[in-house]
Enzyme design. Structure first.
Site, mmCIF file in Angstrom:
data_model
loop_
_atom_site.group_PDB
_atom_site.id
_atom_site.type_symbol
_atom_site.label_atom_id
_atom_site.label_comp_id
_atom_site.label_asym_id
_atom_site.label_seq_id
_atom_site.Cartn_x
_atom_site.Cartn_y
_atom_site.Cartn_z
ATOM 1 N N CYS A 171 7.565 -7.627 27.021
ATOM 2 C CA CYS A 171 8.792 -8.365 27.350
ATOM 3 C C CYS A 171 9.200 -8.083 28.799
ATOM 4 O O CYS A 171 8.706 -7.152 29.445
ATOM 5 C CB CYS A 171 9.912 -8.001 26.377
ATOM 6 S SG CYS A 171 10.781 -6.476 26.796
ATOM 7 N N CYS A 221 10.458 -4.522 29.653
ATOM 8 C CA CYS A 221 9.384 -3.524 29.750
ATOM 9 C C CYS A 221 8.574 -3.712 31.029
ATOM 10 O O CYS A 221 8.143 -2.736 31.642
ATOM 11 C CB CYS A 221 8.490 -3.592 28.519
ATOM 12 S SG CYS A 221 9.342 -2.998 27.040
ATOM 13 N N ASN A 256 7.796 0.626 18.674
ATOM 14 C CA ASN A 256 9.175 0.139 18.737
ATOM 15 C C ASN A 256 10.032 0.879 17.711
ATOM 16 O O ASN A 256 9.571 1.225 16.623
ATOM 17 C CB ASN A 256 9.286 -1.385 18.597
ATOM 18 C CG ASN A 256 8.597 -1.964 17.380
ATOM 19 O OD1 ASN A 256 7.665 -1.373 16.837
ATOM 20 N ND2 ASN A 256 9.039 -3.132 16.948
ATOM 21 N N CYS A 304 11.573 -1.121 22.731
ATOM 22 C CA CYS A 304 10.201 -1.614 22.589
ATOM 23 C C CYS A 304 9.184 -0.469 22.642
ATOM 24 O O CYS A 304 9.453 0.601 23.193
ATOM 25 C CB CYS A 304 9.859 -2.571 23.724
ATOM 26 S SG CYS A 304 10.767 -4.102 23.717
ATOM 27 N N GLU A 311 6.503 -0.288 24.459
ATOM 28 C CA GLU A 311 6.079 0.046 25.828
ATOM 29 C C GLU A 311 7.037 1.044 26.469
ATOM 30 O O GLU A 311 6.629 2.009 27.113
ATOM 31 C CB GLU A 311 6.033 -1.210 26.708
ATOM 32 C CG GLU A 311 5.074 -2.281 26.239
ATOM 33 C CD GLU A 311 5.705 -3.276 25.275
ATOM 34 O OE1 GLU A 311 6.469 -2.858 24.385
ATOM 35 O OE2 GLU A 311 5.431 -4.477 25.425
ATOM 36 N N GLU A 331 13.745 0.483 16.019
ATOM 37 C CA GLU A 331 14.906 -0.411 15.871
ATOM 38 C C GLU A 331 16.109 0.358 15.315
ATOM 39 O O GLU A 331 16.018 1.552 15.022
ATOM 40 C CB GLU A 331 14.522 -1.596 14.980
ATOM 41 C CG GLU A 331 13.385 -2.394 15.596
ATOM 42 C CD GLU A 331 13.033 -3.651 14.807
ATOM 43 O OE1 GLU A 331 13.436 -3.773 13.632
ATOM 44 O OE2 GLU A 331 12.330 -4.498 15.394
#
Ligand code: THU
Length: 132
Positions: free
Chosen positions: A86, A89, A42, A53, A55, A44
């Site tokens: 999530c 993803c 991930n 994310c 993935e 940010e």
């Protein structure tokens, strides 16, 4: 490649996570149908909503490298933190491999395993766009 082996790749990927805001580093390892592994973490941002994310990072890596057919993905947060992928993803993974195996760890460290089609039933996809 066994779930445990792919998960070990996800753990390596997690070390690269950039998660100073959530302090929730995540790693993903995407196994291609021809046996290669792409990692993602991930990433940010100070503008919080721009976080990507692990993935999806792995998918962007693979697709940018010309690979679109995937057999499995392993996802992991730190020990004690479960990290099922999530919804965003799941949708992105569905674009390329609806039948993908998804491995993640629960809070007790056990690897859980489901087909993506089970995690995202009745998904929106290219067929809906083309149907008339
Ligand atoms: N995150 C992932 O990387 N993958 C998931 O499946 C769940 C959430 C990241 C996004 C954000 O950087 C942090 O975890 C907290 O939500």
């Amino acid at each position: 490649m066994k779930p445990r082996e792919l998960m070990a790749e996800a753990v390596k990927a997690r070390r690269r996570a950039y998660a100073p805001y959530s302090r929730f580093p995540v790693g993903a390892a995407l196994l291609t149908k021809d046996g290669r592994v792409y990692r993602g973490c991930n990433v940010e941002n100070a503008s919080y909503g721009l976080a990507v994310c692990a993935e999806r990072s792995a998918v962007w890596q693979a697709v940018s490298d010309g690979v679109r057919e995937f057999a499995a993905i392993a996802v992991t947060a730190r020990d004690g933190r479960g990290a099922p992928p999530c919804g965003s993803c799941r949708q992105v993974l569905n674009e390329f491999s609806p039948n993908l195996w998804v491995y993640w760890r629960d809070a007790r460290g056990r690897i859980l395993k489901r087909r993506l089609s089970e995690l995202l039933p009745m998904a929106f996809n290219l067929r809906q766009l083309r149907a008339r």
